[in-house]
Design a protein around this motif. Structure first.
Motif, PDB file in Angstrom:
ATOM      1  N   GLY A  92       0.792  -1.228   0.000  1.00 19.69           N
ATOM      2  CA  GLY A  92       0.000   0.000   0.000  1.00 19.69           C
ATOM      3  C   GLY A  92       0.815   1.265   0.000  1.00 19.69           C
ATOM      4  O   GLY A  92       0.309   2.332   0.362  1.00 19.69           O
ATOM      5  N   ARG A  93       2.081   1.192  -0.436  1.00 15.06           N
ATOM      6  CA  ARG A  93       2.964   2.361  -0.410  1.00 15.06           C
ATOM      7  C   ARG A  93       3.261   2.922  -1.793  1.00 15.06           C
ATOM      8  O   ARG A  93       4.065   3.841  -1.925  1.00 15.06           O
ATOM      9  CB  ARG A  93       4.289   1.988   0.266  1.00 15.06           C
ATOM     10  N   SER A 124      -1.629   4.392  -6.524  1.00 15.86           N
ATOM     11  CA  SER A 124      -2.865   4.648  -5.791  1.00 15.86           C
ATOM     12  C   SER A 124      -3.604   5.863  -6.328  1.00 15.86           C
ATOM     13  O   SER A 124      -4.820   5.987  -6.161  1.00 15.86           O
ATOM     14  CB  SER A 124      -2.558   4.834  -4.298  1.00 15.86           C
ATOM     15  N   GLY A 143      -9.259   0.038   4.628  1.00 15.14           N
ATOM     16  CA  GLY A 143      -8.651   1.297   5.047  1.00 15.14           C
ATOM     17  C   GLY A 143      -7.337   1.114   5.770  1.00 15.14           C
ATOM     18  O   GLY A 143      -6.824   0.004   5.939  1.00 15.14           O
ATOM     19  N   SER A 144      -6.808   2.246   6.247  1.00 12.91           N
ATOM     20  CA  SER A 144      -5.479   2.248   6.854  1.00 12.91           C
ATOM     21  C   SER A 144      -5.410   1.409   8.118  1.00 12.91           C
ATOM     22  O   SER A 144      -4.357   0.844   8.430  1.00 12.91           O
ATOM     23  CB  SER A 144      -5.053   3.687   7.168  1.00 12.91           C
ATOM     24  N   HIS A 145      -6.520   1.306   8.859  1.00 15.11           N
ATOM     25  CA  HIS A 145      -6.446   0.543  10.107  1.00 15.11           C
ATOM     26  C   HIS A 145      -6.213  -0.944   9.840  1.00 15.11           C
ATOM     27  O   HIS A 145      -5.691  -1.664  10.702  1.00 15.11           O
ATOM     28  CB  HIS A 145      -7.707   0.751  10.958  1.00 15.11           C
ATOM     29  N   TYR A 154      -4.082  -1.967   7.561  1.00 18.26           N
ATOM     30  CA  TYR A 154      -2.624  -2.034   7.464  1.00 18.26           C
ATOM     31  C   TYR A 154      -1.996  -1.982   8.856  1.00 18.26           C
ATOM     32  O   TYR A 154      -0.961  -2.620   9.091  1.00 18.26           O
ATOM     33  CB  TYR A 154      -2.090  -0.893   6.596  1.00 18.26           C
ATOM     34  N   ASN A 155      -2.598  -1.240   9.757  1.00 19.05           N
ATOM     35  CA  ASN A 155      -2.102  -1.222  11.136  1.00 19.05           C
ATOM     36  C   ASN A 155      -2.220  -2.603  11.769  1.00 19.05           C
ATOM     37  O   ASN A 155      -1.337  -3.036  12.519  1.00 19.05           O
ATOM     38  CB  ASN A 155      -2.882  -0.195  11.959  1.00 19.05           C
ATOM     39  N   ARG A 180       5.379   2.918  15.438  1.00 22.92           N
ATOM     40  CA  ARG A 180       4.446   1.851  15.072  1.00 22.92           C
ATOM     41  C   ARG A 180       4.687   0.601  15.902  1.00 22.92           C
ATOM     42  O   ARG A 180       3.746  -0.088  16.311  1.00 22.92           O
ATOM     43  CB  ARG A 180       4.574   1.529  13.580  1.00 22.92           C
ATOM     44  N   TYR A 237       1.804  11.397  14.703  1.00 23.46           N
ATOM     45  CA  TYR A 237       1.742   9.997  15.117  1.00 23.46           C
ATOM     46  C   TYR A 237       2.251   9.854  16.545  1.00 23.46           C
ATOM     47  O   TYR A 237       1.700   9.101  17.349  1.00 23.46           O
ATOM     48  CB  TYR A 237       2.576   9.151  14.158  1.00 23.46           C
TER      49      TYR A 237
END
Length: 721
Positions: free
Chosen positions: A343-344, A349, A400-402, A404-405, A467, A508
């Motif tokens: 996803g980078r 994207s 969504g991004s969560h 990926y988290n 992270r 962050y």
């Protein structure tokens, strides 16, 4: 029983039979007895795919046949050792000779040697490698007498062998690995030179491979039916090795995985087990059909996993190991598309590509990687279990991004921080081990080499460290949140100076800090903020408190924390305002900006400013220039610093624009004529002052025009009346 992952040898005996094939092997032994009673010689063939366990069956047959008091001698013959037909024949007869002890079968050995010499000259014996034929070779020269033809000597040998009560089974394995000329030589040897009374043969091969080899020979000329007919003339009895039952495949794989997990202390959650089961049934099972394939897979896992133990997800590691072992072209595709799969890939994207388009593109990618059409969908589904972009395409969903988290917290290959570990088989130099992070977090406050390394990575790759701390927090592995808060807050000021086009590590850090603070009691938070203020970390303290206020306004500690900050900032400004403004650092000006965010203090801040201006230490024009923010421009080449727009609403809160205009008119006569309306781009104090004065001049002009328009409108209304 422990599995031997790195051994590709036949099982050592019946005690190692995990696939319940002893009964099948014993049936072959029984069949050998029946064939021996009904015919002088015969050829049996054990047929099965490569890696299906044929060699182990042969080992069981040899063990059972030689242990029984049935008069059999077993000879294993390896045709791989010889490069020509003569050497092949000599070694074959040498092997037969070893089955005939000299004292009991002296005459038969002599006849065998005599016949062998007519088939292959003695000169070729020098080419034998690794074959013990000394018991026979020493006799050959002695028995060679007269001018008997090969056929006469063969008949003499046959007559002698018929007198024996000794039956010989010649086992020839792996003939499917020979070249066409070699394979034909072996079959010719069996058919013509070596079909002798009381001599029987048990061949082992993959039929499909043998047919393909025969079709490449001059015998078949690419005609499969000719190759099949030829093979049937050689083999009288075929014994098809039963394929592994699905339960046996699963049991063999499960047993190996269980052994590995026990060895490395791996436990699987229900979700892990589900992912592994799904991957096996819809894709892996099609490759792991034979014992050798299963053992090869487990051997690859066992060889590499110790390098990344506790640093990667076990199921994901299994899947990547599978691809590396059985689908290396797909493995290479995955490695080459790291940015997209994690996803980078920002450029991709930004393109408009729907899920259906992405799925079609990836099926084309797999086709280019030579994945058979029948396997492309299942391969894509396997990749969907690893990488969210492909999962989105396959399921026609958006993640969504969560999500990926979640991948990062699980050390999954689809997380950008963990991807490289699966391919480098270790921790890259720019990364930091999760074990090190956990040790450093546990030792905060006391110091350690792990903590030193964590501090180094915090300066180099702050978001990576944050992270990982966030993941530990999510898994409740942090037992000292106050110590961790002190650690991360110490880097906030540094992060504010990092200018990135993408990402905001300071935001962050605040988010992680708020999640750490959620584990504390109110009095602990207040105490922490006081300590932060005393440690001159005011920027962090203000940003932490104000962002918490915005999301959790009802927290009881907020009033106490705000009071601490207001008092500290007021005292700070009182001290700073006594210094010439030219000597005040940008950090202090930045704190003034932050003080202005506390709405309750805005009247107090305004008066403090005007007192400093009135003292002469903070000239108004100089102050206006210092309040102009800066920005980074990314257009037209390398990034560069530029002047940004003055926030007039914020200026009005701090000083009051009407009061600023009044002071300029009073103390800076003709200031409007000195202003360069076109703002300069270079970041200098002079240009920033020019920009501020231009903005204020425009405001004054707009107000004057608005007032004039209002007056004109008023006069027009009076005329109407």
């Amino acid at each position: 029983m422990n599995r031997r992952f790195f051994a590709d040898d036949p099982i050592p005996g019946k005690d190692a039979d995990q696939l319940q094939r002893l009964a099948f092997a014993r049936q072959i032994v029984k069949l050998c007895g029946q064939v021996g009673e009904q015919s002088e010689t015969s050829v049996l063939a054990l047929i099965g795919p490569w890696g299906s366990g044929k060699s182990s069956i042969l080992s069981l047959v040899q063990e059972d046949l030689t242990s029984a008091a049935n008069g059999w001698q077993v000879v294993k013959f390896n045709p791989w050792l010889f490069s020509d037909v003569e050497s092949l024949l000599q070694s074959f007869f040498g092997a037969l000779g070893t089955a005939l002890p000299e004292k009991k079968f002296k005459a038969a050995r002599q006849k065998l040697g005599s016949y062998a010499e007519t088939v292959a000259p003695l000169g070729k014996l020098a080419s034998l490698v690794g074959v013990d034929v000394s018991a026979m070779v020493s006799k050959l020269a002695e028995v060679l007498r007269g001018d008997a033809s090969a056929e006469v000597r063969r008949l003499e040998l046959e007559e002698e062998l018929r007198k024996l009560d000794q039956k010989i089974l010649v086992i020839i394995d792996d003939i499917d690995r020979l070249q066409p000329t070699e394979l034909l030589a072996v079959f010719k040897m069996i058919r013509l030179a070596a079909r002798l009374p009381n001599v029987y043969y048990l061949l082992a091969y993959d039929e499909r491979t043998v047919l393909d080899v025969l079709m490449r020979s001059e015998l078949a000329h690419d005609a499969e039916d000719r190759a099949q007919n030829y093979l049937e003339k050689i083999v009288q009895i075929r014994l098809d090795l039963p394929p592994l039952h699905e339960e046996q495949q699963v049991s063999l794989l499960d047993g190996g995985l269980e052994q590995l997990m026990k060895l490395y202390g791996v436990t699987l959650s229900d979700d892990d087990s589900r992912r592994l089961s799904e991957a096996y049934h819809f894709h892996l099972a099609g490759f792991l059909k034979e014992p050798r394939a299963i053992n090869r897979f487990l051997a690859q896992v066992s060889a590499i996993f110790p390098l990344v133990h506790e640093e990667v997800d076990f199921v994901d590691f299994l899947m990547l190991t599978f691809l590396r072992t059985f689908q290396p072209a797909v493995y290479a595709v995955v490695l080459a598309r790291k940015l997209e799969l994690t996803g980078r890939d920002i450029a991709r994207s930004l393109r408009e590509e729907g899920n259906a388009q992405r799925k079609a593109r990836w099926l084309d990618i797999l086709a280019a990687a030579k994945v058979p059409e029948a396997r492309r969908e299942s391969t894509l589904r396997l990749l969907a279990g690893l990488f969210l972009p492909i999962r989105s395409a396959v399921e026609n969903m958006t993640y969504g991004s969560h999500f990926y988290n979640d991948l990062a917290r699980g050390k999954r290959v689809g997380g950008s921080d963990y991807f490289d570990r699966y391919f480098q088989f270790g921790i890259p130099a720019s990364d930091i081990s999760d074990r090190v992070v956990l040790a450093a977090v546990a030792q905060m406050g006391s110091g350690s080499s792990e903590l030193d390394l964590l501090a180094q990575r915090m300066r180099q790759k702050p978001e990576l460290v944050l992270r990982k701390i966030d993941s530990l927090l999510e898994s409740s592995a942090i037992e000292n949140p106050v110590d961790v808060l002190h650690f991360v807050s110490g880097y906030y000021k540094e992060l504010l100076k990092i200018r990135q086009f993408l990402g905001s590590p300071e935001l962050y850090l605040i988010g992680v800090s708020r999640r750490l603070a959620a584990r504390l009691a109110d009095e602990q938070i207040v105490s922490f903020i006081k300590a932060t203020v005393e440690a001159d970390r005011m920027e962090f303290a203000i940003d932490f408190a104000l962002r918490a206020t915005g999301s959790e306004p009802d927290r009881e500690w907020m009033a106490d924390v705000t009071g601490v900050l207001r008092s500290a900032l007021s005292d700070r400004f009182d001290r700073v305002s006594q210094i010439e403004l030219s000597e005040v650092s940008d950090d202090e000006i930045d704190l003034i900006h932050r003080w202005g965010w506390i709405q309750e203090d805005q009247p107090k801040i305004r008066e403090a400013f005007w007192r400093a201006i009135a003292s002469g230490k903070w000239p108004l024009v100089t102050l206006l220039g210092r309040l102009v923010p800066e920005a980074t421009s990314y257009g037209g080449g390398a990034p560069r610093r530029t002047i940004s727009d003055l926030n007039t609403a914020y200026l009005d809160q701090l000083l009051g624009i009407d009061r600023v205009i009044e002071a300029l008119d009073r103390d800076y006569a003709g200031w409007e004529q000195q202003v360069n309306v076109k703002r300069a781009g270079d970041v200098t104090q002079e240009n920033k002052e020019a920009h501020a004065l231009t903005v204020i001049k425009n405001i004054k002009a707009q107000r004057a025009a608005s007032s004039l328009e209002s007056d004109s409108s008023s006069h027009a209304e009076e005329g109407i009346d």
